[in-house]
Structures are given as C-alpha cells and as structure tokens.
Scaffold this motif. Structure first.
Motif, PDB file in Angstrom:
ATOM      1  N   MET A 110       0.837  -1.206   0.000  1.00 20.89           N
ATOM      2  CA  MET A 110       0.000   0.000   0.000  1.00 20.89           C
ATOM      3  C   MET A 110       0.870   1.254   0.000  1.00 20.89           C
ATOM      4  O   MET A 110       0.597   2.216  -0.721  1.00 20.89           O
ATOM      5  CB  MET A 110      -0.935   0.010   1.218  1.00 20.89           C
ATOM      6  CG  MET A 110      -2.102  -0.908   1.064  1.00 20.89           C
ATOM      7  SD  MET A 110      -3.302  -0.917   2.431  1.00 20.89           S
ATOM      8  CE  MET A 110      -2.837   0.353   3.511  1.00 20.89           C
ATOM      9  N   THR A 113       2.485   1.750  -3.421  1.00 26.62           N
ATOM     10  CA  THR A 113       1.487   2.257  -4.363  1.00 26.62           C
ATOM     11  C   THR A 113       1.223   3.735  -4.125  1.00 26.62           C
ATOM     12  O   THR A 113       1.109   4.526  -5.072  1.00 26.62           O
ATOM     13  CB  THR A 113       0.186   1.447  -4.244  1.00 26.62           C
ATOM     14  OG1 THR A 113       0.488   0.064  -4.395  1.00 26.62           O
ATOM     15  CG2 THR A 113      -0.820   1.864  -5.289  1.00 26.62           C
ATOM     16  N   LEU A 123      -2.215   5.322 -11.899  1.00 28.61           N
ATOM     17  CA  LEU A 123      -2.550   4.027 -11.319  1.00 28.61           C
ATOM     18  C   LEU A 123      -3.919   3.589 -11.815  1.00 28.61           C
ATOM     19  O   LEU A 123      -4.809   4.425 -12.005  1.00 28.61           O
ATOM     20  CB  LEU A 123      -2.573   4.122  -9.794  1.00 28.61           C
ATOM     21  CG  LEU A 123      -1.247   4.436  -9.114  1.00 28.61           C
ATOM     22  CD1 LEU A 123      -1.467   4.770  -7.646  1.00 28.61           C
ATOM     23  CD2 LEU A 123      -0.299   3.262  -9.246  1.00 28.61           C
ATOM     24  N   ILE A 127      -7.015   0.126  -8.175  1.00 29.17           N
ATOM     25  CA  ILE A 127      -6.018   0.263  -7.112  1.00 29.17           C
ATOM     26  C   ILE A 127      -6.269   1.524  -6.299  1.00 29.17           C
ATOM     27  O   ILE A 127      -6.220   1.500  -5.063  1.00 29.17           O
ATOM     28  CB  ILE A 127      -4.589   0.255  -7.704  1.00 29.17           C
ATOM     29  CG1 ILE A 127      -4.281  -1.137  -8.265  1.00 29.17           C
ATOM     30  CG2 ILE A 127      -3.556   0.655  -6.657  1.00 29.17           C
ATOM     31  CD1 ILE A 127      -2.947  -1.254  -8.945  1.00 29.17           C
ATOM     32  N   THR A 128      -6.564   2.641  -6.964  1.00 28.75           N
ATOM     33  CA  THR A 128      -6.833   3.873  -6.211  1.00 28.75           C
ATOM     34  C   THR A 128      -8.092   3.740  -5.365  1.00 28.75           C
ATOM     35  O   THR A 128      -8.125   4.231  -4.233  1.00 28.75           O
ATOM     36  CB  THR A 128      -6.953   5.082  -7.160  1.00 28.75           C
ATOM     37  OG1 THR A 128      -7.961   4.828  -8.132  1.00 28.75           O
ATOM     38  CG2 THR A 128      -5.634   5.380  -7.843  1.00 28.75           C
ATOM     39  N   LEU A 131      -7.155   1.675  -2.308  1.00 26.73           N
ATOM     40  CA  LEU A 131      -6.357   2.464  -1.367  1.00 26.73           C
ATOM     41  C   LEU A 131      -7.226   3.447  -0.586  1.00 26.73           C
ATOM     42  O   LEU A 131      -7.069   3.615   0.621  1.00 26.73           O
ATOM     43  CB  LEU A 131      -5.250   3.229  -2.099  1.00 26.73           C
ATOM     44  CG  LEU A 131      -4.034   2.417  -2.500  1.00 26.73           C
ATOM     45  CD1 LEU A 131      -3.092   3.260  -3.339  1.00 26.73           C
ATOM     46  CD2 LEU A 131      -3.323   1.893  -1.280  1.00 26.73           C
TER      47      LEU A 131
END
Length: 140
Positions: A110, A113, A123, A127-128, A131
């Motif tokens: 994390m 990233t 990204l 994934i965003t 997160l």
C-alpha cells in the motif's frame, strides 16, 4: 590479507544465517517482505528528495529525521515478525508468523502504491479505489 577477508566473510555468513534462523528461515514470505520494505524506502526517498511531495515532512522534502523514523518503523515491524516466529515455535506452527509477514507485505505494498501515485505515475482505478477504501477504514 586473503585470510582476513575469508574470516570476515565467514563470520558475516554465520551471523546472517543465525539472524535468518531467528526469523524462521529465508522463505518466499520473508524475502518478499525485505524486498517490499526496500522498495518502499527507496520510493519514499524519491518522493521526498526528487518530487518534494512527502507526507512525512512539513515541506514535503527529504528530511533525515523522517527517513530515520521510517527505518525505525521497519525495524519495529521486523521485531513483530520475530515475536510472531517465536510464538509459532512455542505452538509448533507457522500460522502466526506467516499471517504477520503477509499483513506487513500488504502494508508495504500500500505504501509503495501511494509513493508511486505521489510521483505522478497513473494508477489503475481499481487500485486507487482500494487504497481510498483502506485509508478510510484506517481512519475509523
């Protein structure tokens, strides 16, 4: 001179072997954790030193105190892995150590990233979103 070098390398190998043995062996999990920690630390240094966007310092720039604190945190994480390994030895299992290593690998991923995002590298949306969800969960 060659004998001194051989003695020093032998001592270093023995020390490394003893340390790895304390952590339950040099398996894929521990290798991955060390690799992810190194990548996270390096990308954090790049974010602060080159991009001046670090969330660890007031101006976003590279600060030795923030870098030192990052190393101490990683050392503390390895201490928890060591404790988990010792608990597993008492119980005759590997579940606690493996779960701890996996959890810390996830945490490092994390952070990596996040660092990559702060560098401006696009990204994938999935994934965003993940997160953001994890950060909101962490705040509560």
């Amino acid at each position: 001179m060659a004998e001194i070098k051989l003695t020093a390398l032998t001592a270093l190998g023995l020390l490394g072997g003893c340390i790895v043995d304390l952590f339950g062996g040099w398996d894929a999990g521990l290798q991955s954790l060390f690799l992810f920690m190194a990548i996270d630390y390096i990308t954090g240094l790049i974010v602060a030193g080159v991009f001046k966007k670090s969330r660890k310092s007031l101006k976003g720039a590279l600060e030795s105190r923030a870098a030192w604190k990052g190393l101490l945190r990683k050392g503390a994480s390895l201490g928890v892995v060591l404790i988990a390994c010792r608990l597993d030895l008492l119980l005759g299992s590997t579940i606690i150590r493996d779960a701890t290593v996996i959890a810390y690998c996830g945490n490092e991923l994390m952070s990596i990233t996040e660092n990559i995002g702060l560098m401006g590298v696009p990204l994938p949306k999935v994934i965003t979103n993940a997160l953001e969800a994890l950060q909101q969960k962490d705040e509560h």
